[in-house]
Design a protein around this motif. Structure first.
Motif, PDB file in Angstrom:
ATOM      1  N   THR A 183       0.843  -1.210   0.000  1.00  0.00           N
ATOM      2  CA  THR A 183       0.000   0.000   0.000  1.00  0.00           C
ATOM      3  C   THR A 183       0.875   1.256   0.000  1.00  0.00           C
ATOM      4  O   THR A 183       0.571   2.227  -0.703  1.00  0.00           O
TER       5      THR A 183
ATOM      6  N   SER B  92       0.803   4.096  -2.768  1.00  0.00           N
ATOM      7  CA  SER B  92       0.482   5.462  -2.334  1.00  0.00           C
ATOM      8  C   SER B  92       1.433   6.448  -3.030  1.00  0.00           C
ATOM      9  O   SER B  92       1.002   7.474  -3.577  1.00  0.00           O
TER      10      SER B  92
ATOM     11  N   LEU C 250      -7.276   4.552   0.350  1.00  0.00           N
ATOM     12  CA  LEU C 250      -6.387   5.441  -0.403  1.00  0.00           C
ATOM     13  C   LEU C 250      -7.196   6.247  -1.424  1.00  0.00           C
ATOM     14  O   LEU C 250      -7.043   7.471  -1.553  1.00  0.00           O
TER      15      LEU C 250
ATOM     16  N   ASN D  49      -9.067   8.829   0.398  1.00  0.00           N
ATOM     17  CA  ASN D  49      -8.300   9.810   1.157  1.00  0.00           C
ATOM     18  C   ASN D  49      -8.485  11.191   0.538  1.00  0.00           C
ATOM     19  O   ASN D  49      -8.680  11.322  -0.672  1.00  0.00           O
TER      20      ASN D  49
ATOM     21  N   LEU E  93       0.892  11.725   1.794  1.00  0.00           N
ATOM     22  CA  LEU E  93       0.821  10.385   1.187  1.00  0.00           C
ATOM     23  C   LEU E  93       2.167   9.956   0.612  1.00  0.00           C
ATOM     24  O   LEU E  93       2.415   8.771   0.422  1.00  0.00           O
TER      25      LEU E  93
ATOM     26  N   ILE F 226      -4.539   6.407   5.899  1.00  0.00           N
ATOM     27  CA  ILE F 226      -5.374   5.780   4.860  1.00  0.00           C
ATOM     28  C   ILE F 226      -6.567   5.056   5.479  1.00  0.00           C
ATOM     29  O   ILE F 226      -7.671   5.092   4.955  1.00  0.00           O
TER      30      ILE F 226
END
Length: 900
Positions: free
Chosen positions: A641, A645, A705, A708, A729, A741
């Motif tokens: 992740t 990101s 994400l 976000n 991020l 997130i």
């Protein structure tokens, strides 16, 4: 924002929605009330049996089975760094019966005969690498507690390290790999569709004493002649210990004669006790040949905005006061630290600060109004040693707010001020700290008011997130060459073009901090900023640093992400190396690997704040595999992740928000399809969605994400707020990024009796179990904390009982609770104290093993109160439908359709 129909809001306390918590596992002793202890109050509006204390969980509803998929999560604490875990049969990772696999799932093993050991312990282990446990995302939903599990263990073959040290392999707090078993061929990596990348965070705290790493003082640094790898626990000794073979390129090297000699004690030393053969993370004190010039001093040049906006909001007074109060905290052990100050409105105001010994001299202000070619008005006294001019600096900071208190000037020539600042410190290098509440509107780097509400939520929104003036990137690259780093503290209540200004930190190893609508008259605003600026000034940064990552022959560092300037294909330059950011490096497999494990080594060459040249070296060993199931079983969902990101931020800035969101969804679909086709035998069985248990959180993390504030599809998010989120991020360390997130949600009104109290063994405050982010978990009489690491919300249900309100807030009725930015009052009473302890503990980044200066704001939200505040808090409930986003159930449904 419409909540899902069954959100439990309109339900009566005690209705079937009640079991919103996992029940305590069988056999958990319930704390009894101590004899003589005052009786607990029930806060749940008669939801529980009157005899049941409010501190225990609601009883599970017999009709609502608990999912077998995450029973293991009970009682599982925060992850320990891999190196310090007690080796169990699975490297202290939960074994098959207690870990990821749901009961009854058939294990799919990797290649037969690849026996291994974990983390340098020397006992061979029977069996393959990590087992693959397929799980059905539809029937065994993700539980938030899974994000606290350590990554899948690194199972190395026996005797890979030269010493049996449990710290021989790099702990996950410093380096996480997206996969903990590396394919031997590029074709297998491509087939897996998984990324191979390292998430590197070389420091675990802002200060050395909070994160102690062994230091090799004797300046004996043994490196490979060919590839320049530093000697580490995974080399091999040959020829009776006179030579060592490099674990990266296989060249054999001479062991330096002084390697077995203790120069301080003037006697022979025990080689096997040396830090660099026992520890994966070490720091070497560098000898002369590692210096191009004498180590530079720590230099801070503070640029104060003194325009009307900065004076009227109290920014100038608060900044000056905080710096004055923090002078003792600025690192100055070698007494070489220097400070300089520049005030900026439509002109540049330099300050010539005398030495303390010259008692009659006063600080004089020199105004320069030529903004095209700003010159330095005097050759010296603009940058002064803190030790020699301490009293003069104190007097100046006390007087500074008064000098400009009646300033009505609205101009800001910040670009010209940066040029002048660069001229002032470029011979030495150092930090330029910008404190501004204005848009630079005259001189170099002039910016226009670009915000256009009509573009928000459209395909043209991406243009607002790109820089509005090429000056900022080109100037930042110039600064990087001269070892000048820039940090931005931005405070405007109007548009400030964070998208353009954040380029300065992005290419110079700095950071952007954004305080929208900040005003010193609000104590919460003033305290947050003062605390953060003071911690920022106290942080022990590295100076004139470079980062390089080396790896076993056949592997190559391909792409680097983070705030720095990429000086050559594999060298990242940092004028200042911060301690609260992480970096992502994508690794390519260029040729087939014929070893049963590979090594990767990150090295940061830097000057410490006290003028010592050092190299921090971090070495990670990973097993190799020819088997796709091993690659999937060893994949680390949090590291994956973090990698995506960074990729999403890059895609947003190059191609726009829609492209970034689409790419995330396409990647997830591709991974699910690959797993179904290659490892689940192509069958989905009963309309489910198969994925390995160790990646069960990935779909929800990707959803978080996409939702976000940096990436969410919305017509309501100002571009400054979005740009500031994109900065986070692409820099937050993994534990804080996971919070950002997928925030934490804690239920407070019914927390167990030991929550909010120190743990008997560790002394750490115990937190309630986190619950998944959906309004189905919120009952109308409840009190909840939602925390994303940057902001906290204390949510008061619309049916909260008066006694709960009185105990926590000290008022009779919930309508009297002050909503918005605030804090919980300190009251006499056990429950108030525990609620405050939980809020405080939830902010504690140190316990997560990361450095951070951020102090989250606390917003108090009433469910029946201020609608915009309520909506903001609800956007953090990632698994709900909100704004233009889908719920977790809809998201999984969409993915299942695409996969099948």
């Amino acid at each position: 924002m419409s909540a899902p129909p069954n959100d439990g809001y309109g339900q009566f306390p005690g209705h079937q929605q009640q079991p919103f918590e996992q029940p305590a596992p069988a056999g958990t002793p319930q704390p009894d009330a101590a004899p003589g202890k005052k009786k607990k109050r029930g806060y749940a509006a008669q939801a529980f049996d009157p005899a049941q204390p409010y501190g225990s969980y609601p009883q599970p509803d017999p009709q609502q089975p608990t999912s077998p998929g995450f029973q293991y999560s009970q009682g599982y604490g925060a992850p320990q760094p891999a190196a310090q875990q007690q080796p169990g049969p699975y490297g202290s990772y939960p074994g098959p019966e207690q870990g990821y696999p749901p009961p009854g799932a058939p294990p799919q093993s990797g290649p037969a005969g690849v026996s291994g050991i974990t983390q340098g312990a020397q006992a061979p282990r029977a069996g393959p690498l990590n087992h693959l446990y397929p799980t059905d995302l539809m029937n065994q939903p993700f539980s938030v507690s899974e994000l606290d599990l350590p990554p899948p263990p690194i199972v190395l073959p026996p005797n890979t390290s030269v010493t049996p040290s449990p710290s021989a392999n790099c702990p996950s707090r410093y380096i996480r790999s997206t996969i903990n078993a590396v394919p031997t061929t590029n074709s297998l990596l491509k087939k897996s569709k998984l990324p191979f990348a390292l998430v590197i965070q070389p420091y675990g705290a802002l200060h050395d004493d909070e994160d102690q790493i062994p230091v090799v003082q004797d300046q004996v640094i043994s490196r490979c002649r060919r590839c320049r790898t530093y000697i580490n626990p995974f080399v091999t000794f040959l020829d009776h210990g006179h030579r060592w073979r490099c674990n990266m390129c296989n060249l054999s090297n001479d062991v330096p004669q002084s390697f077995d000699w203790d120069a301080a004690a003037q006697q022979a030393a025990e080689r096997w006790q040396r830090h660099e053969l026992n520890q994966a993370v070490v720091e070497f004190v560098a000898p002369q040949e590692y210096m191009v010039r004498p180590p530079q001093p720590l230099v801070y040049l503070i640029l104060f905005d003194v325009s009307y906006a900065a004076v009227s909001t109290g920014l100038l007074a608060t900044s000056a006061r905080t710096i004055l109060d923090s002078l003792n905290r600025i690192p100055n052990a070698d007494r070489r630290t220097r400070l300089g100050f520049l005030a900026v409105d439509a002109s540049l105001h330099f300050f010539s600060i005398p030495k303390d010994e010259d008692e009659s001299a006063e600080t004089s202000m020199l105004v320069v109004s030529d903004l095209d070619e700003p010159f330095l008005p005097v050759p010296h006294d603009l940058l002064v040693p803190l030790t020699e001019s301490r009293q003069s600096i104190e007097k100046f900071l006390q007087r500074l707010p008064d000098m400009f208190q009646n300033n009505q000037n609205n101009g800001s020539c910040m670009g010209s001020a940066l040029r002048a600042g660069h001229k002032l410190i470029s011979a030495l290098g150092g930090k330029i700290v910008v404190l501004t509440a204005s848009l630079p509107n005259i001189g170099a780097g002039k910016l226009d008011m670009r915000e256009d509400k009509k573009l928000l939520g459209t395909s043209k929104e991406g243009s607002l997130l790109q820089t509005g003036n090429s000056f900022y990137k080109s100037f930042a690259v110039e600064c990087s060459k001269n070892q000048v780093s820039i940090d931005m503290f931005l405070f405007s209540s109007q548009y400030q073009d964070v998208a353009s200004l954040s380029n300065l930190p992005r290419y110079t190893g700095g950071q952007t901090w954004f305080y929208p609508g900040w005003h010193a008259s609000r104590p919460e605003d003033a305290l947050k900023f003062a605390s953060e600026l003071s911690d920022y000034l106290s942080s022990e940064i590295g100076l004139e640093a470079v980062l390089r990552v080396r790896a076993t022959t056949g592997l190559r560092m391909n792409t680097f992400y983070g705030n720095f300037f990429n000086r050559s294909s594999d060298l990242c330059a940092f004028p200042a190396f911060p301690r609260d950011q992480c970096y992502v490096v994508e690794v390519a497999i260029d040729e087939n690997i014929n070893k049963n494990f590979v090594c990767l080594q990150a090295a940061v060459l830097h000057t410490t704040c006290n003028g010592e040249r050092r190299i921090r070296v971090l070495t990670l060993a990973l097993p190799t595999t020819t088997n796709l199931s091993d690659v999937y079983a060893s994949a680390d969902q949090c590291a994956i992740t973090a990698y995506f990101s960074h990729k999403a931020v890059e895609r947003t800035l190059s191609s726009g928000l829609e492209a970034a969101r689409d790419a995330l969804q396409a990647k997830l679909t591709e991974l699910l399809q690959t797993f179904k086709k290659e490892l689940a035998g192509g069958s989905m069985g009963g309309g489910g969605l198969q994925f390995p248990a160790n990646l069960r959180g990935l779909p929800v993390l990707f959803l978080g994400l996409i939702k976000n504030v940096g990436l969410r599809k919305s017509t309501q998010i100002p571009s400054d707020i979005r740009s500031a989120a994109l900065c986070l991020l692409s820099t937050l360390p993994v534990p804080l990024l996971m919070r950002y997130i997928y925030p934490r949600l804690y239920s407070l009104h019914d927390m167990p009796d030991n929550v909010g109290m120190p743990d008997g063994e560790t002394g750490q405050i115990i937190l309630p179990p986190a619950v998944n982010l959906t309004s189905e978990r919120l009952v109308p009489y409840g009190l909840y904390l939602i925390d994303d690491g940057q902001t906290q919300f204390l949510w008061i249900g619309r049916d909260a009982v008066p006694q709960l309100i009185a105990d926590v807030f000290g008022v009779e009725d919930r309508t009297q609770v002050h909503v918005g930015k605030g804090r919980v009052p300190e009251l006499e009473g056990d429950f108030n104290e525990r609620v405050r302890a939980v809020i405080q503990k939830s902010r504690d980044h140190r316990s997560l093993g990361v450095g951070s200066i951020t102090v989250p704001h606390l917003y108090i939200v009433r469910e029946d109160g201020e609608p915009s505040l309520k909506l903001w808090a609800q956007t953090l409930l990632v698994e709900d439908r909100a704004d233009q986003g889908v719920s977790a159930a809809q998201w999984l449904g969409t993915l299942r359709e695409k996969v099948s």
